[in-house]
Design a protein around this motif. Structure first.
Motif, PDB file in Angstrom:
ATOM      1  N   ARG A 106      27.561  42.710  16.223  1.00  0.00           N
ATOM      2  CA  ARG A 106      28.253  41.491  15.810  1.00  0.00           C
ATOM      3  C   ARG A 106      29.084  40.870  16.941  1.00  0.00           C
ATOM      4  O   ARG A 106      29.098  39.654  17.128  1.00  0.00           O
ATOM      5  CB  ARG A 106      29.157  41.801  14.615  1.00  0.00           C
ATOM      6  N   HIS A 107      29.759  41.714  17.748  1.00  0.00           N
ATOM      7  CA  HIS A 107      30.665  41.163  18.757  1.00  0.00           C
ATOM      8  C   HIS A 107      29.939  40.498  19.926  1.00  0.00           C
ATOM      9  O   HIS A 107      30.564  39.816  20.736  1.00  0.00           O
ATOM     10  CB  HIS A 107      31.600  42.256  19.287  1.00  0.00           C
ATOM     11  N   LEU A 108      28.617  40.689  20.002  1.00  0.00           N
ATOM     12  CA  LEU A 108      27.861  40.076  21.099  1.00  0.00           C
ATOM     13  C   LEU A 108      27.061  38.855  20.670  1.00  0.00           C
ATOM     14  O   LEU A 108      26.575  38.111  21.529  1.00  0.00           O
ATOM     15  CB  LEU A 108      26.897  41.098  21.716  1.00  0.00           C
ATOM     16  N   ARG A 109      26.910  38.659  19.406  1.00  0.00           N
ATOM     17  CA  ARG A 109      25.981  37.625  18.930  1.00  0.00           C
ATOM     18  C   ARG A 109      26.312  36.241  19.454  1.00  0.00           C
ATOM     19  O   ARG A 109      25.419  35.469  19.829  1.00  0.00           O
ATOM     20  CB  ARG A 109      25.952  37.631  17.400  1.00  0.00           C
ATOM     21  N   SER A 110      27.569  35.902  19.503  1.00  0.00           N
ATOM     22  CA  SER A 110      27.938  34.559  19.944  1.00  0.00           C
ATOM     23  C   SER A 110      27.826  34.372  21.451  1.00  0.00           C
ATOM     24  O   SER A 110      27.825  33.234  21.942  1.00  0.00           O
ATOM     25  CB  SER A 110      29.377  34.251  19.501  1.00  0.00           C
ATOM     26  N   SER A 111      27.706  35.457  22.203  1.00  0.00           N
ATOM     27  CA  SER A 111      27.671  35.353  23.670  1.00  0.00           C
ATOM     28  C   SER A 111      26.250  35.369  24.228  1.00  0.00           C
ATOM     29  O   SER A 111      26.070  35.213  25.437  1.00  0.00           O
ATOM     30  CB  SER A 111      28.468  36.502  24.300  1.00  0.00           C
ATOM     31  N   LEU A 112      25.246  35.537  23.368  1.00  0.00           N
ATOM     32  CA  LEU A 112      23.865  35.633  23.827  1.00  0.00           C
ATOM     33  C   LEU A 112      23.065  34.390  23.461  1.00  0.00           C
ATOM     34  O   LEU A 112      23.262  33.790  22.406  1.00  0.00           O
ATOM     35  CB  LEU A 112      23.180  36.867  23.217  1.00  0.00           C
ATOM     36  N   LYS A 113      22.151  34.019  24.354  1.00  0.00           N
ATOM     37  CA  LYS A 113      21.184  32.979  24.057  1.00  0.00           C
ATOM     38  C   LYS A 113      20.078  33.581  23.184  1.00  0.00           C
ATOM     39  O   LYS A 113      19.778  34.772  23.281  1.00  0.00           O
ATOM     40  CB  LYS A 113      20.572  32.417  25.336  1.00  0.00           C
ATOM     41  N   GLN A 114      19.464  32.752  22.356  1.00  0.00           N
ATOM     42  CA  GLN A 114      18.351  33.268  21.556  1.00  0.00           C
ATOM     43  C   GLN A 114      17.269  33.842  22.457  1.00  0.00           C
ATOM     44  O   GLN A 114      16.676  34.879  22.173  1.00  0.00           O
ATOM     45  CB  GLN A 114      17.774  32.152  20.682  1.00  0.00           C
ATOM     46  N   LYS A 115      17.034  33.171  23.566  1.00  0.00           N
ATOM     47  CA  LYS A 115      16.192  33.705  24.633  1.00  0.00           C
ATOM     48  C   LYS A 115      16.650  33.076  25.938  1.00  0.00           C
ATOM     49  O   LYS A 115      17.037  31.905  25.976  1.00  0.00           O
ATOM     50  CB  LYS A 115      14.707  33.445  24.398  1.00  0.00           C
ATOM     51  N   ARG A 116      16.640  33.853  26.994  1.00  0.00           N
ATOM     52  CA  ARG A 116      17.015  33.366  28.330  1.00  0.00           C
ATOM     53  C   ARG A 116      16.195  34.156  29.330  1.00  0.00           C
ATOM     54  O   ARG A 116      16.613  35.210  29.810  1.00  0.00           O
ATOM     55  CB  ARG A 116      18.510  33.555  28.581  1.00  0.00           C
ATOM     56  N   VAL A 117      14.996  33.670  29.597  1.00  0.00           N
ATOM     57  CA  VAL A 117      14.065  34.395  30.454  1.00  0.00           C
ATOM     58  C   VAL A 117      13.957  33.675  31.787  1.00  0.00           C
ATOM     59  O   VAL A 117      13.732  32.470  31.840  1.00  0.00           O
ATOM     60  CB  VAL A 117      12.672  34.506  29.805  1.00  0.00           C
ATOM     61  N   LYS A 118      14.144  34.428  32.859  1.00  0.00           N
ATOM     62  CA  LYS A 118      14.035  33.864  34.195  1.00  0.00           C
ATOM     63  C   LYS A 118      13.520  34.924  35.146  1.00  0.00           C
ATOM     64  O   LYS A 118      13.942  36.077  35.100  1.00  0.00           O
ATOM     65  CB  LYS A 118      15.402  33.363  34.661  1.00  0.00           C
ATOM     66  N   GLY A 119      12.586  34.521  36.007  1.00  0.00           N
ATOM     67  CA  GLY A 119      12.077  35.449  37.008  1.00  0.00           C
ATOM     68  C   GLY A 119      11.499  34.687  38.182  1.00  0.00           C
ATOM     69  O   GLY A 119      11.527  33.451  38.210  1.00  0.00           O
ATOM     70  N   TRP A 120      10.961  35.402  39.134  1.00  0.00           N
ATOM     71  CA  TRP A 120      10.376  34.806  40.327  1.00  0.00           C
ATOM     72  C   TRP A 120       9.004  35.453  40.537  1.00  0.00           C
ATOM     73  O   TRP A 120       8.891  36.667  40.729  1.00  0.00           O
ATOM     74  CB  TRP A 120      11.261  35.052  41.535  1.00  0.00           C
ATOM     75  N   GLY A 121       7.961  34.645  40.499  1.00  0.00           N
ATOM     76  CA  GLY A 121       6.614  35.194  40.653  1.00  0.00           C
ATOM     77  C   GLY A 121       6.214  36.092  39.503  1.00  0.00           C
ATOM     78  O   GLY A 121       5.351  36.968  39.656  1.00  0.00           O
ATOM     79  N   SER A 122       6.818  35.875  38.327  1.00  0.00           N
ATOM     80  CA  SER A 122       6.646  36.805  37.208  1.00  0.00           C
ATOM     81  C   SER A 122       5.369  36.590  36.415  1.00  0.00           C
ATOM     82  O   SER A 122       5.031  37.415  35.558  1.00  0.00           O
ATOM     83  CB  SER A 122       7.845  36.693  36.256  1.00  0.00           C
ATOM     84  N   PHE A 182      23.670  31.302  37.572  1.00  0.00           N
ATOM     85  CA  PHE A 182      23.404  31.574  36.161  1.00  0.00           C
ATOM     86  C   PHE A 182      24.724  31.551  35.393  1.00  0.00           C
ATOM     87  O   PHE A 182      25.183  32.562  34.873  1.00  0.00           O
ATOM     88  CB  PHE A 182      22.705  32.927  35.997  1.00  0.00           C
ATOM     89  N   LYS A 183      25.302  30.384  35.320  1.00  0.00           N
ATOM     90  CA  LYS A 183      26.630  30.247  34.711  1.00  0.00           C
ATOM     91  C   LYS A 183      26.600  30.515  33.211  1.00  0.00           C
ATOM     92  O   LYS A 183      27.644  30.773  32.600  1.00  0.00           O
ATOM     93  CB  LYS A 183      27.186  28.849  34.988  1.00  0.00           C
ATOM     94  N   ASP A 184      25.427  30.421  32.591  1.00  0.00           N
ATOM     95  CA  ASP A 184      25.340  30.635  31.151  1.00  0.00           C
ATOM     96  C   ASP A 184      25.244  32.114  30.771  1.00  0.00           C
ATOM     97  O   ASP A 184      25.205  32.445  29.586  1.00  0.00           O
ATOM     98  CB  ASP A 184      24.142  29.877  30.575  1.00  0.00           C
ATOM     99  N   ILE A 185      25.185  33.014  31.770  1.00  0.00           N
ATOM    100  CA  ILE A 185      25.238  34.451  31.468  1.00  0.00           C
ATOM    101  C   ILE A 185      26.706  34.830  31.324  1.00  0.00           C
ATOM    102  O   ILE A 185      27.473  34.773  32.283  1.00  0.00           O
ATOM    103  CB  ILE A 185      24.577  35.287  32.591  1.00  0.00           C
TER     104      ILE A 185
END
Length: 304
Positions: A106-122, A182-185
């Motif tokens: 519960r204490h993390l739910r508001s701090s996470l994006k539903q999905k936040r996927v980022k990579g390089w050459g992935s 990545f300011k949204d992390i």
């Protein structure tokens, strides 16, 4: 008076000369009594051209240079069967229960994006090419960040009908200053939420049955996998990009690679040129008599 002054000057000159001579003798004794560098001893035994001397020095001194980077961890002689890899990690790392149970709290739910996927050459073709070739039961990914390449490999293995388990080894701390990009992390009490966001991404793509984080530094994590007897058919290296980090990861990862398996990684062609990943890969391949193949920015080393 003149005679007395001459005597004083002579006495002073004699004392100064003696001190200078003593200093010179001390320096000379120290210089000639010091141990000679190994490569100088090797070269001084015979007359060589400058080019030949440099070559002899490099070859003679190579074992000594690499000794600081040797991996000496004792590995288990009883490999864990593929179907027991996840249970072993769950037992040794997560006290026997899945970290995805009741995630997110519960204490993390508001701090996470539903999905936040980022990579390089992935999403490069190299992933599907190697998975088709190896048909891995176990994949170890060294360096995960937000899980882009791991989730891509999940999609590839599903498409091919493979039952593949993927271990994602990362300390999930990012790097100093990464939040400038990545300011949204979010950060909570100094703890960046990379692991939590990675896990959220895995849950979003319904991959918690195929992907499991191993949240440690790459060096300590690979050593423990080796000690526990966990081996992999396919290993991806994409963590630190400097020579020392890449060299350590490749050497440790190679020890848990199954016979006939493949080890590969990103960033072979970068601005670092031959000072980073490429240098580590080239040296490792040369010392282990392996042939390097490239696929885009990726390097590939096969054991068969």
């Amino acid at each position: 008076m003149i005679q007395r002054n001459k005597l004083s000057i002579a006495k002073l000159f004699t004392q100064t000369t003696a001190i200078v001579i003593l200093l010179l003798l001390s320096f000379a004794l120290g210089y000639y009594s010091r141990p000679s560098p190994p490569h100088l001893l090797q070269i001084s035994q015979e007359t060589t051209t400058p080019a030949a001397a440099a070559s002899v020095s490099r070859i003679a001194n190579l074992p000594t240079q690499l000794e600081n980077f040797r991996v000496t961890t004792h590995c288990s002689t009883s490999p864990v069967p593929p179907h027991l890899v996840f249970p072993t990690i769950l037992d040794r790392v997560f006290n026997g229960s899945s970290p995805f149970t009741k995630f997110p709290p519960r204490h993390l739910r508001s701090s996470l994006k539903q999905k936040r996927v980022k990579g390089w050459g992935s999403n490069g073709a190299v992933f599907e090419n190697l998975i088709k070739r190896v048909k891995p039961r176990v994949i170890v990914e060294v360096g995960t960040f937000l899980g882009a390449s791991a989730l891509h490999m999940v999609n590839v293995t599903r498409k091919l009908g493979l039952q593949t388990q993927i271990l994602c080894l990362d300390d999930f701390r990012g790097w100093p200053g990464f939040r400038d990009r990545f300011k949204d992390i979010n950060m909570i009490n100094g703890d960046v939420q990379l692991l939590a966001q990675f896990m959220q991404n895995v849950v979003y793509f319904n991959a918690s049955g195929s992907v499991l984080p191993v949240p440690f530094s790459t060096g300590s994590g690979l050593e423990k996998l080796c000690e526990w007897g966990i081996t992999a058919d396919l290993i991806e290296i994409d963590a630190g990009h400097d020579f020392i980090s890449a060299w350590g990861d490749i050497n440790r990862a190679y020890r848990i690679l199954k016979p006939g398996g493949v080890i590969f990684g990103h960033d072979y062609f970068t601005a670092a040129d031959n000072r980073g990943v490429r240098r580590a890969v080239n040296l490792f391949a040369e010392l282990n008599n392996l042939k390097i193949h490239t696929d885009g920015q990726h390097w590939v080393l096969a054991t068969s």
